[in-house]
Design an enzyme around this catalytic site. Structure first.
Site, short mmCIF file in Angstrom:
data_model
loop_
_atom_site.label_atom_id
_atom_site.label_comp_id
_atom_site.label_asym_id
_atom_site.label_seq_id
_atom_site.Cartn_x
_atom_site.Cartn_y
_atom_site.Cartn_z
N ARG A 28 0.82 -1.21 0.00
CA ARG A 28 0.00 0.00 0.00
C ARG A 28 0.86 1.26 0.00
NH1 ARG A 28 -0.39 -2.22 5.65
NH2 ARG A 28 0.34 -0.60 7.07
N ASP B 74 -6.44 5.38 9.54
CA ASP B 74 -6.71 4.03 10.00
C ASP B 74 -6.85 4.02 11.51
OD1 ASP B 74 -4.03 4.83 9.59
OD2 ASP B 74 -3.30 2.79 9.77
N GLU C 295 1.23 11.90 19.33
CA GLU C 295 0.80 11.67 17.95
C GLU C 295 -0.53 12.38 17.67
OE1 GLU C 295 -0.57 7.71 17.52
OE2 GLU C 295 -0.33 7.64 15.35
N GLU D 37 -5.61 0.71 17.51
CA GLU D 37 -4.93 -0.56 17.66
C GLU D 37 -3.73 -0.53 18.60
OE1 GLU D 37 -3.91 -0.93 13.41
OE2 GLU D 37 -5.12 -2.73 13.46
#
Ligand SMILES: *[C@@H]1O[C@H](CO)[C@@H](O)[C@H](O)[C@H]1NC(C)=O
Ligand SMILES: *[C@@H]1O[C@H](CO)[C@@H](O)[C@H](O)[C@H]1NC(C)=O
Ligand SMILES: *[C@@H]1O[C@H](CO)[C@@H](O)[C@H](O)[C@H]1NC(C)=O
Ligand SMILES: *[C@@H]1O[C@H](CO)[C@@H](O)[C@H](O)[C@H]1NC(C)=O
Ligand SMILES: *[C@@H]1O[C@H](CO)[C@@H](O)[C@H](O)[C@H]1NC(C)=O
Ligand SMILES: *[C@@H]1O[C@H](CO)[C@@H](O)[C@H](O)[C@H]1NC(C)=O
Ligand SMILES: *[C@@H]1O[C@H](CO)[C@@H](O)[C@H](O)[C@H]1NC(C)=O
Ligand SMILES: *[C@@H]1O[C@H](CO)[C@@H](O)[C@H](O)[C@H]1NC(C)=O
Ligand SMILES: *[C@@H]1O[C@H](CO)[C@@H](O)[C@H](O)[C@H]1NC(C)=O
Ligand SMILES: *[C@@H]1O[C@H](CO)[C@@H](O)[C@H](O)[C@H]1NC(C)=O
Length: 575
Positions: free
Chosen positions: A228, A330, A530, A545
């Site tokens: 990807r 994501d 982040e 996740e």
């Protein structure tokens, strides 16, 4: 003197050779994929990951091998044989096997001091508030913690998952111990503020080499990311670098490679949209085709897919998960079924035509047209301008919603727009689509007025979405890169309305970054997260996740950019 003359001649020769070779050497048929028998496929990977030997699935695939692949796989078969009576190896046996046969994660990516880092770059002089200056100085210092170099001396061939690169690079931080594609756009903004142009150029050169090898830039600097890409911001990174340095020679050498990356997206990531008024448009989408879990999230993906019984359903799930990773978002309710949009299992990324990807490609087309025009290539310049005009028409026809005053993603399954708020809905304004579609300032302001609650009411920044799904790209997370888009599109619009919202957001964002840093200064040296929580100033965002990461490349890049560009208007709110 002689040495530098030699270097000049050498680089001139390299330049000629590069010019002659042009784009012809780019491997444009690389659709992506990784077949590595330890890091991407095979029963060793599956066994380690499904036994959850490490808390983070990414740890194993970042561990270099002490011995060649064949030997390791042979040893693994012996281990399986040895433990067959007890029903296979347990966690402790697997861990021992790994300790004997692998180095620790990240072993081949070494810290390095960037050659162009100096303690007092000029931008610090612009900052009056001593507290902000202390903060800016500390963030500038974090480049020293985040720069790495690839070093495989002593390792066997194919015994590591890093994609080899020549020049040092800035990593995102924490578990992200390699470079990432779209993160690098904001890292470069920060490096340019820090006057680290050599590091920026090195990273752009690494990407150029990677496109030459693979035809595209993978998600990040690991072979398991070769299935990807990520939002295509390379051309815009080069634009920022050239504007800051006037390094037109670099631009000339790189232009054929920029063309090649654009062609890759047009070859492998397009779809045809027919509208009810008879229009037919080519637009892009994230569309990875795969029937396996992502190696670095193997356990999570494998478990997620286990609710599906048929191969087709599993393939759809794996493709949509991997495409979600390609999108950078994501994960997020944007990619979920509209009827069940808090449930990751309903993910259908490959059925969504996204506003942001098409906006970014529009910007690529405008920029490539300008670059080719600069070097006098009228044919190419005209080609890209035509592509940009066509895309602007398509974006208006397909995504624009006159009633809600936003651009919405198109869902191909339902053939309807996703009428929820996402920051990506505003991306057409970041790329100045108004120039192509004759939208005036008053019309643009009406968009901001419509969204004023979202744009003004959260103390810790703007959330990516207003839906709470427990996914990291939904409420309550505010991401630095998305704040950057909104701030720049507001300040560029430059009306009374847009500037007032823009200033508010700049101050809220710098404050939230500052407060997170200040409250962890004594214990952790000042953390840069982040992502942040929109409700609670200075605390990290959550969901998703993995636990929240500190470092952090794009956070630092965005705040340095703001502290430099808006130094005269920033005032800290209280924490
Ligand atoms: C990557 O894609 C290739 C096809 O391009 C496929 O064969 C392979 O299984 C995929 N691997 C992963 C880890 O997604
Ligand atoms: C893994 O997670 C568990 C539970 O959260 C924790 O107790 C343990 O310390 C973690 N192990 C490592 C190596 O981080
Ligand atoms: C397998 O068992 C043999 C005999 O106990 C032992 O010598 C060897 O180290 C074991 N190998 C592995 C990989 O477990
Ligand atoms: C930027 O760094 C270069 C050397 O790398 C130096 O010559 C130049 O003066 C610096 N510019 C500023 C504004 O600090
Ligand atoms: C690369 O690693 C080797 C072995 O660990 C070490 O001796 C060498 O100094 C490293 N090279 C660089 C450039 O850091
Ligand atoms: C996505 O790509 C596959 C080929 O890998 C293709 O069959 C499919 O039509 C594409 N999706 C869309 C919406 O165009
Ligand atoms: C989530 O979606 C999957 C697939 O459609 C479904 O099987 C499952 O029941 C859903 N979970 C919940 C909690 O609704
Ligand atoms: C314009 O660029 C294309 C693609 O790189 C190249 O084939 C063509 O020769 C160039 N034309 C001119 C006039 O430089
Ligand atoms: C914004 O508008 C003001 C007055 O309308 C003008 O002076 C200023 O130059 C503009 N700024 C930008 C960045 O265009
Ligand atoms: C920064 O942290 C220090 C120590 O915790 C605290 O005394 C100070 O008030 C904080 N500064 C701001 C502006 O909140």
């Amino acid at each position: 003197m002689q040495a530098s003359l030699f270097f000049l001649i050498l680089s001139f020769l390299t330049y000629i050779i590069l010019s002659i070779q042009g784009a012809t050497d780019v491997n444009q048929d690389h659709v992506g994929g990784c077949q590595h028998p330890v890091y991407c496929t095979g029963s060793l990977l599956k066994t380690i990951q499904l036994n959850q030997v490490f808390n983070d699935s990414k740890t194993f695939v970042d561990m270099p091998m002490r011995y060649p692949v064949d030997y390791i796989n042979q040893q693994f078969e012996v281990l399986m044989f040895n433990t067959s009576k007890t029903g296979g190896p347990n966690k402790a046996e697997l861990l021992e096997f790994l300790n004997n046969n692998f180095y620790p994660a990240g072993y081949e990516v070494e810290p390095v001091t960037p050659v162009d880092w100096f303690p007092n770059p000029a931008f610090l002089d612009k900052i009056q508030d001593p507290e902000l200056k202390r903060f800016a100085t500390s963030v500038h210092g974090k480049w020293l913690d985040l720069t790495r170099v690839f070093n495989v001396s002593g390792l066997c061939d194919d015994c590591y998952s890093s994609i080899p690169v020549t020049h040092p690079f800035v990593i995102a931080g924490s578990r992200f111990r390699e470079f990432y594609y779209w993160d690098t756009y904001w890292i470069i903004q920060g490096l340019l503020v820090s006057n680290m142009t050599a590091t920026a150029k090195g990273m752009l050169t690494n990407f150029r080499d990677i496109i030459t090898e693979y035809g595209f830039i993978p998600n990040g600097g690991r072979i398991y990311y070769l299935n990807r890409s990520q939002p295509p911001l390379y051309t815009l990174m080069v634009k920022s670098y050239v504007e800051a340095t006037s390094d037109y020679q670099f631009l000339q050498e790189t232009l054929p490679i920029l063309d090649a990356e654009y062609q890759w997206f047009m070859k492998y990531r397009t779809t045809q949209i027919n509208t009810c008024d008879g229009g037919s448009y080519t637009l892009n989408l994230y569309n990875v085709s795969t029937n396996t879990p992502r190696p670095e999230s193997f356990y999570e993906d494998f478990t997620g897919a286990s609710v599906f019984s048929s191969d087709d359903e599993q393939k759809f799930y794996y493709s949509s998960i991997t495409s979600g990773a390609e999108s950078g978002w994501d994960f997020c309710s944007r990619w979920f079924s509209q009827s069940d949009n808090t449930n990751l299992t309903t993910i259908q990324t490959i059925e969504v035509v996204p506003v942001d990807l098409n906006s970014i490609l529009y910007y690529n087309e405008k920029t490539l047209s300008m670059f080719h025009n600069y070097f006098g290539n009228t044919t190419m310049s005209t080609f890209y301008q035509k592509a940009a005009s066509e895309r602007a028409t398509a974006i208006q026809s397909v995504f624009w919603d006159e009633n809600n005053l936003q651009w919405f993603d198109l869902n191909l399954e339902t053939q309807t727009l996703n009428e929820n708020f996402y920051i990506s809905n505003l991306l057409p304004l970041f790329v100045d689509i108004e120039e192509e579609i004759n939208m005036n300032d008053e019309e643009i302001d009406s968009i901001f007025k419509e969204l004023s609650d979202v744009l003004l009411n959260f103390p810790g920044g703007i959330p990516s979405s207003l839906i709470d799904t427990n996914q990291q790209w939904d409420l309550p997370s505010a991401f630095p890169n998305l704040q950057y888009f909104v701030i720049e599109l507001l300040m560029d619009t430059n009306t009374t309305v847009s500037t007032a919202i823009g200033r508010s957001l700049i101050n809220r964002w710098v404050t939230t970054n500052y407060c997170g840093w200040n409250s962890t200064l004594e214990t952790e040296g000042g953390m840069m997260f982040e992502k942040y929580n929109v409700y609670d100033v200075g605390t990290p965002g959550g969901g998703g996740e993995y636990v929240v990461q500190n470092g952090f490349g794009w956070t630092n890049g965005v705040v340095l950019h703001l502290l430099n560009k808006y130094s005269d208007i920033i005032t800290l709110n209280s924490c």
